[in-house]
Design an enzyme around this catalytic site. Structure first.
Site, PDB file in Angstrom:
ATOM      1  N   SER A   1      -1.282   7.440  -2.198  1.00  0.00           N
ATOM      2  CA  SER A   1      -2.125   6.360  -2.734  1.00  0.00           C
ATOM      3  C   SER A   1      -3.463   6.209  -1.998  1.00  0.00           C
ATOM      4  O   SER A   1      -3.864   5.085  -1.677  1.00  0.00           O
ATOM      5  CB  SER A   1      -1.355   5.031  -2.755  1.00  0.00           C
ATOM      6  OG  SER A   1      -0.214   5.128  -3.578  1.00  0.00           O
TER       7      SER A   1
ATOM      8  N   GLU B   1       4.274  13.764   9.807  1.00  0.00           N
ATOM      9  CA  GLU B   1       5.619  13.739   9.226  1.00  0.00           C
ATOM     10  C   GLU B   1       5.722  12.535   8.292  1.00  0.00           C
ATOM     11  O   GLU B   1       5.396  11.407   8.672  1.00  0.00           O
ATOM     12  CB  GLU B   1       6.678  13.625  10.336  1.00  0.00           C
ATOM     13  CG  GLU B   1       6.747  14.835  11.225  1.00  0.00           C
ATOM     14  CD  GLU B   1       7.104  16.112  10.451  1.00  0.00           C
ATOM     15  OE1 GLU B   1       7.946  16.040   9.529  1.00  0.00           O
ATOM     16  OE2 GLU B   1       6.543  17.175  10.773  1.00  0.00           O
TER      17      GLU B   1
ATOM     18  N   ARG C   1      -6.953  -5.386  -9.101  1.00  0.00           N
ATOM     19  CA  ARG C   1      -5.817  -6.242  -9.483  1.00  0.00           C
ATOM     20  C   ARG C   1      -6.326  -7.570 -10.050  1.00  0.00           C
ATOM     21  O   ARG C   1      -7.502  -7.903  -9.895  1.00  0.00           O
ATOM     22  CB  ARG C   1      -4.935  -6.498  -8.257  1.00  0.00           C
ATOM     23  CG  ARG C   1      -4.185  -5.251  -7.863  1.00  0.00           C
ATOM     24  CD  ARG C   1      -3.094  -5.562  -6.877  1.00  0.00           C
ATOM     25  NE  ARG C   1      -2.356  -4.341  -6.566  1.00  0.00           N
ATOM     26  CZ  ARG C   1      -1.255  -4.310  -5.848  1.00  0.00           C
ATOM     27  NH1 ARG C   1      -0.753  -5.428  -5.356  1.00  0.00           N
ATOM     28  NH2 ARG C   1      -0.641  -3.181  -5.613  1.00  0.00           N
TER      29      ARG C   1
ATOM     30  N   ARG D   1       6.314   5.012   4.254  1.00  0.00           N
ATOM     31  CA  ARG D   1       5.983   4.201   3.075  1.00  0.00           C
ATOM     32  C   ARG D   1       7.241   3.484   2.623  1.00  0.00           C
ATOM     33  O   ARG D   1       8.255   4.132   2.354  1.00  0.00           O
ATOM     34  CB  ARG D   1       5.433   5.045   1.922  1.00  0.00           C
ATOM     35  CG  ARG D   1       5.081   4.157   0.708  1.00  0.00           C
ATOM     36  CD  ARG D   1       4.406   4.898  -0.418  1.00  0.00           C
ATOM     37  NE  ARG D   1       4.027   3.948  -1.464  1.00  0.00           N
ATOM     38  CZ  ARG D   1       2.898   4.008  -2.182  1.00  0.00           C
ATOM     39  NH1 ARG D   1       2.045   4.991  -1.972  1.00  0.00           N
ATOM     40  NH2 ARG D   1       2.626   3.102  -3.099  1.00  0.00           N
TER      41      ARG D   1
ATOM     42  N   HIS E   1       3.598 -11.363  -0.870  1.00  0.00           N
ATOM     43  CA  HIS E   1       2.580 -11.019   0.136  1.00  0.00           C
ATOM     44  C   HIS E   1       2.759 -11.893   1.386  1.00  0.00           C
ATOM     45  O   HIS E   1       2.621 -11.412   2.503  1.00  0.00           O
ATOM     46  CB  HIS E   1       1.170 -11.177  -0.439  1.00  0.00           C
ATOM     47  CG  HIS E   1       0.875 -10.226  -1.565  1.00  0.00           C
ATOM     48  ND1 HIS E   1       1.187  -8.888  -1.491  1.00  0.00           N
ATOM     49  CD2 HIS E   1       0.305 -10.410  -2.789  1.00  0.00           C
ATOM     50  CE1 HIS E   1       0.828  -8.285  -2.627  1.00  0.00           C
ATOM     51  NE2 HIS E   1       0.298  -9.192  -3.425  1.00  0.00           N
TER      52      HIS E   1
ATOM     53  N   LEU F   1      -1.682  -1.868  22.510  1.00  0.00           N
ATOM     54  CA  LEU F   1      -1.408  -1.292  21.189  1.00  0.00           C
ATOM     55  C   LEU F   1      -2.719  -1.334  20.424  1.00  0.00           C
ATOM     56  O   LEU F   1      -3.350  -2.384  20.341  1.00  0.00           O
ATOM     57  CB  LEU F   1      -0.351  -2.123  20.442  1.00  0.00           C
ATOM     58  CG  LEU F   1      -0.155  -1.787  18.948  1.00  0.00           C
ATOM     59  CD1 LEU F   1       0.449  -0.396  18.778  1.00  0.00           C
ATOM     60  CD2 LEU F   1       0.737  -2.837  18.276  1.00  0.00           C
TER      61      LEU F   1
ATOM     62  N   ASP G   1       4.413  -1.267   1.200  1.00  0.00           N
ATOM     63  CA  ASP G   1       4.462  -1.437  -0.255  1.00  0.00           C
ATOM     64  C   ASP G   1       5.747  -2.134  -0.697  1.00  0.00           C
ATOM     65  O   ASP G   1       6.793  -1.975  -0.074  1.00  0.00           O
ATOM     66  CB  ASP G   1       4.349  -0.056  -0.928  1.00  0.00           C
ATOM     67  CG  ASP G   1       3.962  -0.176  -2.395  1.00  0.00           C
ATOM     68  OD1 ASP G   1       3.329  -1.185  -2.765  1.00  0.00           O
ATOM     69  OD2 ASP G   1       4.303   0.733  -3.168  1.00  0.00           O
TER      70      ASP G   1
ATOM     71  N   GLU H   1      -8.630   0.570  -4.408  1.00  0.00           N
ATOM     72  CA  GLU H   1      -8.213   0.389  -5.803  1.00  0.00           C
ATOM     73  C   GLU H   1      -7.582  -0.981  -6.038  1.00  0.00           C
ATOM     74  O   GLU H   1      -7.559  -1.467  -7.163  1.00  0.00           O
ATOM     75  CB  GLU H   1      -7.218   1.489  -6.199  1.00  0.00           C
ATOM     76  CG  GLU H   1      -7.830   2.883  -6.313  1.00  0.00           C
ATOM     77  CD  GLU H   1      -8.185   3.528  -4.966  1.00  0.00           C
ATOM     78  OE1 GLU H   1      -7.512   3.238  -3.957  1.00  0.00           O
ATOM     79  OE2 GLU H   1      -9.152   4.315  -4.919  1.00  0.00           O
TER      80      GLU H   1
END
Ligand code: IPE
Ligand code: IPE
Ligand code: MG
Length: 248
Positions: free
Chosen positions: A195, A206, A70, A187, A36, A130, A19, A66
């Site tokens: 969110s 955690e 936008r 975050r 972005h 990964l 974010d 959500e």
């Protein structure tokens, strides 16, 4: 000081809400989409970090259910960025042993993006260096509701006994089925909320928050998160004495 390189204290699964792209751009008097694009660089840093440190699973929240609400120009720019990124990065990820998966409601995406997602998953299937999951068009509530709908349909068709529905069966129908629950959640961007990310799976994760905006992410920040994580005592409802093996 405990070292974050101690394998016992390395998260097996790192989940991140990326974010702060918009604010990063606004501070530079640039359009949000500039942020972005800068955020895509931070994604590479994060993947490189997990590969280098041997963290086996990384889940990134790239676009929420959500976020469709936008402004259309921002959503359109994000779609073009996803598409370009998939076109330019997937071969390299495949070569480096990264297995790419997507969780989220795909039906909402343009056909050309859905095809690229399917191609990327096929091209990297079986890679276990990964496991990189991109949550796009994703909402934790959507994920749980979808799993419940699937189980209800099977019960209604007589293929499933409702009494057999338990936590592990429900978990096995969620987008992240098969992966360990995230050990560490990060975050960026300063807000302390989930969110609608992985509502089910974060039950005992955690949580780690930073003011740093996503495009400013660097290795040192990830190291800090890991060393804080390594110092925490995860009790899962037990007492410290129980964890130490000292009985009740
Ligand atoms: C996160 O950055 C990326 C997406 C949600 C797509 P934001 O775009 O939410 O950036 P801020 O939070 O407005 O700064
Ligand atoms: C969460 O960020 C979603 C992603 C990073 C993809 P938001 O910017 O959408 O979250 P809120 O609106 O601040 O809660
Ligand atoms: Mg945001």
């Amino acid at each position: 000081m405990p070292s974050s390189s101690d394998a016992g204290h390395l998260p097996r699964h790192l989940a991140i809400i990326m974010d702060g792209n918009g604010r990063w751009a606004e501070r530079r008097h640039r359009p949000r989409t500039f942020g972005h694009r800068a955020g895509a660089r931070a994604v590479r840093i994060c993947i490189d970090f997990c590969l280098a440190r041997g963290i086996p699973a990384l889940t990134l929240f790239a676009f929420s259910s959500e976020n469709w609400k936008r402004p259309a120009e921002e959503v359109g720019a994000l779609m073009r960025l996803f598409m370009r990124t998939l076109d330019t990065e997937v071969d390299e990820l495949a070569r480096r042993g990264v297995g790419l998966r997507f969780i989220g409601e795909r039906a909402a995406f343009p056909q050309e993006i859905r095809e690229r997602m399917a191609r990327a998953e096929a091209a990297t299937a079986g890679n276990t260096g990964l496991v990189l999951t991109l949550a796009i068009g994703y909402g934790g509530r959507w994920d749980i509701a979808r799993a419940c709908r699937e189980l209800a349909a099977e019960a209604a068709a007589g293929r499933l006994d409702p009494a057999s529905i338990d936590e592990s069966l429900l978990a096995s129908r969620l987008g992240l089925a098969g992966l360990p629950e995230p050990d560490l959640f990060i975050r960026t961007g300063g807000d302390m909320r989930i969110s609608n990310f992985l509502l089910w799976q974060l039950a005992y994760t955690e949580l780690w928050f930073t003011q740093t905006l996503w495009p400013d992410l660097d290795e040192a920040l990830l190291e800090r998160a890991l060393s804080d994580y390594a110092r925490r005592e995860r009790r899962f409802g037990l007492t410290s004495a129980q964890l130490a093996g000292g009985g009740t």
